[in-house]
Every structure is written in C-alpha cells, then in structure tokens.
Design an enzyme around this catalytic site. Structure first.
Site, PDB file in Angstrom:
ATOM      1  N   GLY A   1      -1.892  -0.009  -5.742  1.00 27.18           N
ATOM      2  CA  GLY A   1      -1.106   0.368  -4.572  1.00 27.18           C
ATOM      3  C   GLY A   1      -0.037   1.363  -4.933  1.00 27.18           C
ATOM      4  N   PRO A   2       0.646   1.901  -3.938  1.00 33.50           N
ATOM      5  CA  PRO A   2       1.674   2.906  -4.196  1.00 33.50           C
ATOM      6  C   PRO A   2       2.864   2.321  -4.968  1.00 33.50           C
ATOM      7  CG  PRO A   2       1.366   2.537  -1.834  1.00 33.50           C
ATOM      8  CD  PRO A   2       0.483   1.594  -2.519  1.00 33.50           C
TER       9      PRO A   2
ATOM     10  N   GLY B   1       6.486   0.944  -6.035  1.00 28.16           N
ATOM     11  CA  GLY B   1       7.568   0.230  -5.359  1.00 28.16           C
ATOM     12  C   GLY B   1       7.129  -0.847  -4.395  1.00 28.16           C
ATOM     13  N   VAL B   2       5.831  -1.208  -4.431  1.00 31.71           N
ATOM     14  CA  VAL B   2       5.392  -2.241  -3.487  1.00 31.71           C
ATOM     15  C   VAL B   2       5.429  -3.625  -4.131  1.00 31.71           C
ATOM     16  CG1 VAL B   2       4.002  -0.759  -2.023  1.00 31.71           C
ATOM     17  CG2 VAL B   2       2.966  -1.811  -4.032  1.00 31.71           C
ATOM     18  N   GLY B   3       5.886  -3.679  -5.369  1.00 28.25           N
ATOM     19  CA  GLY B   3       6.075  -4.989  -5.984  1.00 28.25           C
ATOM     20  C   GLY B   3       4.983  -5.408  -6.952  1.00 28.25           C
TER      21      GLY B   3
ATOM     22  N   THR C   1       4.681  -4.693 -10.231  1.00 27.05           N
ATOM     23  CA  THR C   1       5.265  -5.181 -11.485  1.00 27.05           C
ATOM     24  C   THR C   1       5.934  -6.533 -11.279  1.00 27.05           C
ATOM     25  OG1 THR C   1       5.732  -2.886 -11.957  1.00 27.05           O
ATOM     26  CG2 THR C   1       6.772  -4.505 -13.383  1.00 27.05           C
TER      27      THR C   1
ATOM     28  N   SER D   1     -10.440  15.144   4.529  1.00 29.08           N
ATOM     29  CA  SER D   1     -10.097  14.399   5.749  1.00 29.08           C
ATOM     30  C   SER D   1      -9.335  15.210   6.785  1.00 29.08           C
ATOM     31  CB  SER D   1      -9.333  13.128   5.398  1.00 29.08           C
ATOM     32  OG  SER D   1      -8.077  13.473   4.897  1.00 29.08           O
TER      33      SER D   1
ATOM     34  N   LYS E   1      -2.226   5.984   6.243  1.00 25.74           N
ATOM     35  CA  LYS E   1      -2.226   7.025   7.277  1.00 25.74           C
ATOM     36  C   LYS E   1      -1.740   6.464   8.610  1.00 25.74           C
ATOM     37  CE  LYS E   1      -5.726  10.017   5.253  1.00 25.74           C
ATOM     38  NZ  LYS E   1      -7.119  10.412   5.252  1.00 25.74           N
TER      39      LYS E   1
END
Ligand code: ADP
Length: 813
Positions: free
Chosen positions: A369-370, A372-374, A376, A694, A737
């Site tokens: 995932g991107p 900073g999404v937790g 780690t 896309s 998106k």
C-alpha cells in the site's frame, strides 16, 4: 671424606722399621687404599687408646675395615684381613665429645694375621703384602694404557676426578701407586674398594679397576644422556617461559599489555556461547592470528572486528512465542483505527501459525500500500503480539547483492549484509524482521539482491544462510519475515511468488480524521507531555489540514503537522506563563504552518470547458486527478503530445485519434481533420512524468470536445483504457482513484465495466457516499455521460447507472 693425592707427601723414612705388631684401628664404612691421606674421627675408647699408643711410639697403625658396621668390639672375624699400614701425620685434635680427629696416610698393603687385646686396645699381628707383577712388562704397559684411557674418559664425565693424576707416569712403581690412587678417585663402592685393596697383583688390579671404571663410565654416560634429555626438556620449557615473558614485555612496550587478557576473555566468551563448530573454529583461528599481531595493526582490527561480529550474534537465544489471538486482536485494535479487513487477515495468519506445526514454512506476509498507511506499525504490532523482537531492514535503493549478503572479509571496511546486521540488532534467533519496500530493490552488475533475498525467504535454504563476511552458516529458519511494498507490480516475480499479499489502500478524509482524533493526537499529546486541555483543535481545522496541508494516502504528513502544532503550543505555553491552553485557530495555523506547500491539482472549473476532460490517475502516494487539454489548430495533421507523457500514454492518444477517425461521421466531425488540422494534447504539471493506458478515454473525450466544440461536464471525471474499436478496458488502483474523485468533489466517475468486481470490494472498504459511479464498456457509454450534450448523433445506448442517487456535490473549485 677428604682424600688427597699421596704421592708427593709420601715420606720414605716412615716405611722403616716395621713392627710385626701394630695398634689396630678398625674403621666403619671406609676402606683406605695405599698412598692415600685421610682424616679419621676416632670415637671408640679402644681406638682412642690405640691411637694414643701409636702416637707415643712411631705413629704407625694397622688400619682395616669392619665387615659389620654395628660391631663395637671386633674380633679377627669381624674385620677384613686386608688393610693398610698407616701413619698419623699430625697431632690429633680433640673434639668436644672426646673423640680424636686424626689425619692418616696409608703406606702400603698389609694383612692381619692375628688380633689380640692388651692395655685395653687391640693389636694386630700383620704381614706386609707387596705388589706382585709390578715389573716393566709389555702387559703392564698395555694395561696401563688401557687404564689411562678409561680413566681419562672417566675424568671427562666426572669433573671431581683429577685428570693430571696420570700425567708422566711411566715406571711400574709409579703405575702401581697411581693405580691405587685412581681407585681412590673413582667412585667405587665399599666392596669394590676393598676388593682392589685385596688385589696385590698389579696386572690383576689394573684389569679389575679398568672394568669397574668402564662400568662407571657407562653409567655416567647413560646418566648424562638422560640428564641431557631432561635438561633439554627443562630448557625447552624454560625457553618458552622466557620467550613468553619477553613477549609480554614487548607487548607492554607496544601498549599491548591488555591484549592477551582480552583475547582470553573473547575465547571464554566463545566457549560460553556454545558456537556451532564451524563458527567456533573460525573464531579460534582469528584469535590465534590476533595473538601474533601488534594490537594496533590493521590486520588485528580486521580479525577483532570479525570475532566481535561472531560473538555478538544470537546463536541460540530465542524468545518464547506467546501467540494469543485475543491479545493480538487487542494490540492491533489499540494501535490502529479501521483496517478491519487487514487486521482480519493478520489474525488469520497468526492463528494458522499458532495451529500449524510447519510454522516456518508458511508464506511470507507482504503488506502492500501507499506510504503512511500503517504498514510498518502493523508489523510492529504483530511482533508485539507474538512477543518477538522487531527489526526493520530498509530495502529501498538496494542494488547490490552484497548489501544483503555482506562483503568478503578481504575488503577493507567489510561488513555483514543487512540480514546478519538485523540479527545482531534482534539479539534473538527468532525475531520478526520487516523487509521494508521490497519493491524498491533494483539490480546492477554486482549481482541481484532479489536472488539473495529469495534464499533468505526459502525455508529449504535459510537454515544454512551464508553471509560472505561471516563465512559460516547461520540459521535463519526461526525468523519471521514480513515484507512491505508500495507497488506490487514492481516486486521481482520470484519474490512475489513467495509472498502472501495483503493490500492496504489509502484512507478517506473521514478515516484520516478518525485516525488523527483517536490515535495521532492522543499518542503525540502523551509523547509531548501535554494534556488534552492544553491543546485543542476542532474537526473542521483537522479536515482543513488534511485537505490543504497534506497530499498523501496515509497519515504520515498529517502526524508530522500535528506534532509541529504541539511543539509550537509548548513554545507558546512556555513563553506566556499565564496561558494555560492553546486552541488552534485558522489564524494560528497560517501563522505556524504558513501557506500549504501542496497545491491541489488545479482544475479548469470556469469557462466553456471545451477540449478539456478530467481523468483519474494512480500514483505511489495515492490517487490524483489529471486534467487533459487539447486544441485543434490549422495545420498539416501533426499530433503533438506535451507534459512528459510516457510511451504507453502516447500510444493511448493515437488509439483515441484513430477511434475518433473511425467514428467521425457519427460524431459529425469532418473526416479530413487528421490531414489539415494539427492536434495538441497537453497534460499540465509537465514536470511530473505520467504514463499508463488509463487516461485513454479521457484523452478521447477531450479530443471529441475540441473537435465538436461541445463542452464537457466539469463535474465528471473518468478512467479507462481505450481500444481502436472503442471498447473500455479495466484499469488498476481503483480505490485510490475513487478517493481522489471524492476528495476533488466530483459528482460522477466513469470507470470501466470490467472493474465492477473491484468496485464491490472498494465499497466494502470505504464509504463512497454520494459519488455517482458509471460503469462503461464502450466509448459510447462514456460519451453519453461526459458531455452536457451527447456528441453522438445516434440515440445513446442504455447506460448502467450503478449509483442512482442524485448528486448534490458541486463542480470542483
Ligand atoms: P508505512 O509503513 O505504511 O509507511 P507507518 O506504519 O510508518 O506507515 O505509519 C505512519 C504513521 O501513521 C505511524 O505513526 C502510524 O502509527 C500511523 N498510522 C497509520 N495508519 C494508522 C491507523 N490505521 N491507525 C492509527 N495510526 C495509524
């Protein structure tokens, strides 16, 4: 017993006249040979009287030895018949105990015939026994040579025996005398000496003496050999001791005094650690090398460095697993908001690990995932719930195999690879190791790090993982590896095959708000020692921060801003002691944070909106919008694409043009546009590279708008790949998106029909609210929604509207 050479002191006058009777002096343990001078302690009364009598007469005594030393008053049978006639040389010395010390010189052999007592002492009736065969014969000289040789050999072995005794001896008399003297100086036993005394025949005596001395020489030689050997050994030991002492002194001079103690300490540590045999041997080898080296040399520091590494690794230490599903759930919940799907997958995984015996063979989890999404912090929570140590290895930018597997020790400054370094940090054999950003590895000429990592993750091979630096096997089979990635597509395929992917997508604004309220603010308040009365911020302002000051899928920037606000608050409270709390206002925000660094993609919301369409893009930090502008100019049919478009995007543009040409009639576009018009497609924010298929339908919509002068709807955004036939194909990153579409307040999003299943999944995860989603399978479906007025002449086909709710949101500002 003091025995001296008698030849020089011999006085001829003392030989004559001899009485046939002489006072008898019986001796204990001593045999006196002719021509020798000897001190005697006379203790027995009877003997004292005999001496006193002799002194009064001519000082002569008959001296013979007792057979039995214990007899105090010997008779004829108690003494040897062979003795010597002796003369007392000096006046006797009386000793404190009454005994007399006399010095006697033996004059010649004599034989006692009878003993009798008178005047309270013994008298001996004797006869002289002259030497036989003491004539100038060849045999005598031959014997003498032999004796001489033997004695000379003897003197070399026994330094007490005088060698000059045999110098210049020629006449038979001299030979006779010196033979006895040799016997005196040779270490013969009492019996052997008595036997020499009794042998008056000179030939016989010389022969006998020769044999005895030869035997002695033999003994002495053997003794010397033995002594030599012993001495050699002793010397060797002494030499080593000496050298060691010397070495210690040199070491001390060189400042190496503590080195030996230190090496011993390391050796003891290696034993205590119970290193595997291989590792132990290597350590021992290095320690031995270390002992030979000056402590400050570069080789010594290389050896020392190596030993330190081996000794600092956990070879046997393990933490005990405490997998409790309930506790794991609790820990995950207390550290992370939402993410219910992800948590469920993690709990499933932990449950399987707890249950399964083949715990170490399960696939490796990968949280994708991107930033900073937790990801780690989730892995940290997993390690916490299992009671294992946690170590993070950053793989971003790793290009060289050696970074994973270490450099060979021969390189200067060599180190183990990241895996072994992580094991040292973990201090236990079974930590949770986070392989962060596994998709960011690349490869170069120095080998493929992914291949090395594959060995690390393979349960068949990781029992005997070899780091180039350690050069001994290390067991990684108890380690729990968890990977993270931003883009799954970038993970090398062999690695991807070993991973069990858990997707974590970005958060919506309301999710971010909830995370900030429930987790980020309370945690950071605590870390900054503030209480919730001292720092307050409204939801509106938090939303504003999320909206204006951050551009991310996760919450890392948001957390950074919150902590910045808290630091400023502390500063404020410290400067103004009267102030008890700070409430964040929009003015304070502007003052403390300044204007936002992030500009929202600016959209053309005003004007006629001709030749413009808004697409949706996926980036590593989440979704974004992409405004596509086109213009049609008089020209020669050239197509220009600007704004750093990648190859695939350019091909999409050409596909769109071809599609339009094929539908020119239905669209009421002049068929010659591609020959007498130049087409320019531009995507603003040109510094950012863009690629992917896309944007196909968006470019097509913008082009049709420009060609037909038909305005597009500015509240509609879209994503989808276009084919020459006008079909709309599936795209990736749907969730991100749609989040971007929501964030930019679009009312309607056109997505490919083929993504319908993905849409169902996204709906389970996030609340799309009033967002109107249109599923399109062809360009006709797209055109029917994207324009205020459908540019197609024909009746538009049925459009499947997924969300029928009337939108209330406004066009993007
Ligand atoms: P990643 O590894 O995905 O880049 P991190 O684990 O470093 O992200 O998370 C960044 C910060 O955001 C951490 O302080 C983490 O606690 C916090 N965070 C992210 N997601 C959540 C969540 N769902 N709930 C609470 N905190 C979160």
């Amino acid at each position: 017993m003091a025995i001296t050479d008698t030849l020089d002191t011999y006085s001829a006058s003392a030989l004559e006249p001899f009485e046939a009777t002489l006072p008898l002096l019986p001796l204990k343990n001593v045999v006196i040979l002719p021509k020798s001078i000897i001190p005697i302690i006379v203790g027995r009364d009877m003997s004292i009287r005999a001496v006193e009598h002799a002194l009064k007469m001519d000082r002569l005594l008959f001296v013979t030895s007792q057979k039995d030393q214990d007899v105090e008053s010997p008779t004829l049978n108690d003494v040897f018949t062979f003795g010597t006639k002796a003369i007392i040389l000096q006046d006797p010395v009386r000793m404190p105990n009454g005994a007399l010390k006399i010095l006697v010189e033996s004059i010649g052999r004599a034989k006692v015939e009878q003993i009798y007592e008178s005047n309270n002492f013994l008298h001996a009736l004797y006869v002289d026994v002259p030497s036989a065969n003491a004539d100038d014969s060849i045999k005598l000289h031959a014997l003498w040579r032999q004796l001489r040789k033997t004695y000379l050999a003897y003197t070399k072995l026994d330094e007490r025996a005088p060698a000059n005794l045999i110098d210049n001896i020629q006449t038979p008399t001299e030979i006779d005398h010196v033979t006895d003297t040799i016997a005196v100086h040779s270490s013969l036993t009492f019996q052997e000496r008595q036997s020499i005394l009794e042998t008056a025949d000179l030939h016989e005596r010389m022969l006998q003496l020769c044999t005895l001395i030869e035997k002695e020489v033999d003994i002495l030689e053997t003794e010397q050999r033995i002594r030599g050997r012993i001495q050699h050994q002793v010397e060797k030991g002494q030499r080593e001791y000496y050298l060691q002492e010397q070495m210690k002194a040199i070491h001390k001079e060189l400042g190496k005094e503590d080195q030996s103690a230190e090496i011993e300490e390391l050796r003891a540590k290696a034993k205590k650690l119970k290193l595997p045999e291989d590792a132990f041997k290597q350590v021992e080898k290095e320690l031995r090398r270390l002992e030979q080296m000056p402590p400050l040399s570069s080789e010594a520091s290389v050896s020392r460095h190596y030993v330190d590494w081996i000794l600092s690794l956990p070879w046997h230490t393990m933490t005990k697993d405490t997998i409790s599903i309930k506790q794991a759930q609790h820990i995950l919940d207390t550290h992370h908001a939402g993410l219910s799907k992800v948590k469920e997958r993690i709990i499933e995984f932990l449950a399987a690990k707890k249950f399964s015996k083949t715990l170490d063979r399960s696939p490796v989890l990968c949280l994708a995932g991107p930033p900073g999404v937790g990801k780690t912090s989730l892995v940290k929570s997993i390690s916490e719930s299992m009671g294992r140590e946690f170590v993070r290895i950053s793989l971003g930018g790793v290009r060289d195999e050696a970074e994973i597997r270490g450099h060979r020790r021969t390189y200067i400054g060599a180190l183990p690879g990241k895996i072994i370094q992580a094991m040292r940090k973990a201090r236990s054999k079974n930590p949770v190791i986070l392989l962060d950003e596994i998709d960011k590895m690349s490869r170069d000429a120095h080998g493929d790090p992914a291949a090395a990592l594959l060995e690390v993750l393979d349960p068949e091979q990781n029992k005997t993982f070899t780091d180039h630096f350690l050069d001994v096997d290390y067991d990684l089979s108890k380690v729990m590896f968890i990977a993270t990635a931003n883009v799954i597509e970038n993970i090398p395929y062999p690695l991807f095959d070993r991973l069990e992917i858990i997707n974590i997508s970005g958060y919506t604004e309301s999710e971010k708000l909830a995370i900030a309220r429930q987790f980020l603010i309370p945690r950071n308040l605590q870390e900054h020692s503030l209480n919730d009365a001292q720092f307050t911020i409204s939801d509106e302002l938090l939303k504003h921060i999320i909206d204006v000051y951050t551009k991310e899928a996760g919450v890392r920037q948001l957390e950074r801003i919150i902590t910045k606000l808290m630091r400023k608050t502390i500063q404020e409270l410290l400067q103004d002691k009267k102030k008890k709390s700070v409430e964040i206002t929009s003015e304070l925000l502007l003052e403390w944070l300044g204007h936002s660094h992030f500009k929202k993609t600016s959209l053309n919301t005003k004007g006629h909106h001709i030749g413009v369409a808004t697409g949706l893009a996926w980036t590593e930090i989440g979704g974004d919008v992409l405004e596509i502008e086109t213009s049609i100019l008089t020209g020669k049919g050239n197509v220009t694409l600007t704004g750093q478009l990648g190859d695939v995007m350019q091909e999409s543009a050409h596909a769109a043009i071809s599609y339009i040409r094929s539908r020119a009639k239905e669209l009421d576009i002049k068929g010659s546009f591609h020959t007498n018009r130049d087409t320019h497609i531009h995507i603003p924010e040109g510094a950012t590279p863009k690629d992917g298929p896309s944007a196909g339908i968006t470019m097509c919509v913008a082009l049709i708008s420009a060609l037909t002068k038909n305005p597009t709807r500015n509240d509609v955004t879209m994503t989808g790949e276009i084919t020459l036939q006008g079909r709309v194909l599936a795209i990736g990153g749907l969730k991100e998106k749609l989040l971007a579409a929501k964030q930019y307040n679009f009312s309607t999003v056109i997505i490919p029909q083929e993504n319908e299943d993905d849409l169902k999944d996204v709906r389970k995860e996030i609340d799309l609210g009033s967002l109107n989603i249109v599923l399109a399978s062809t360009m006709e479906d797209v055109l029917a929604v994207a324009f205020k007025k459908n540019p197609l002449q024909k009746e538009v086909r049925n459009i499947k509207k997924v969300t029928r709710k009337k939108t209330t949101s406004k066009a993007p500002q």
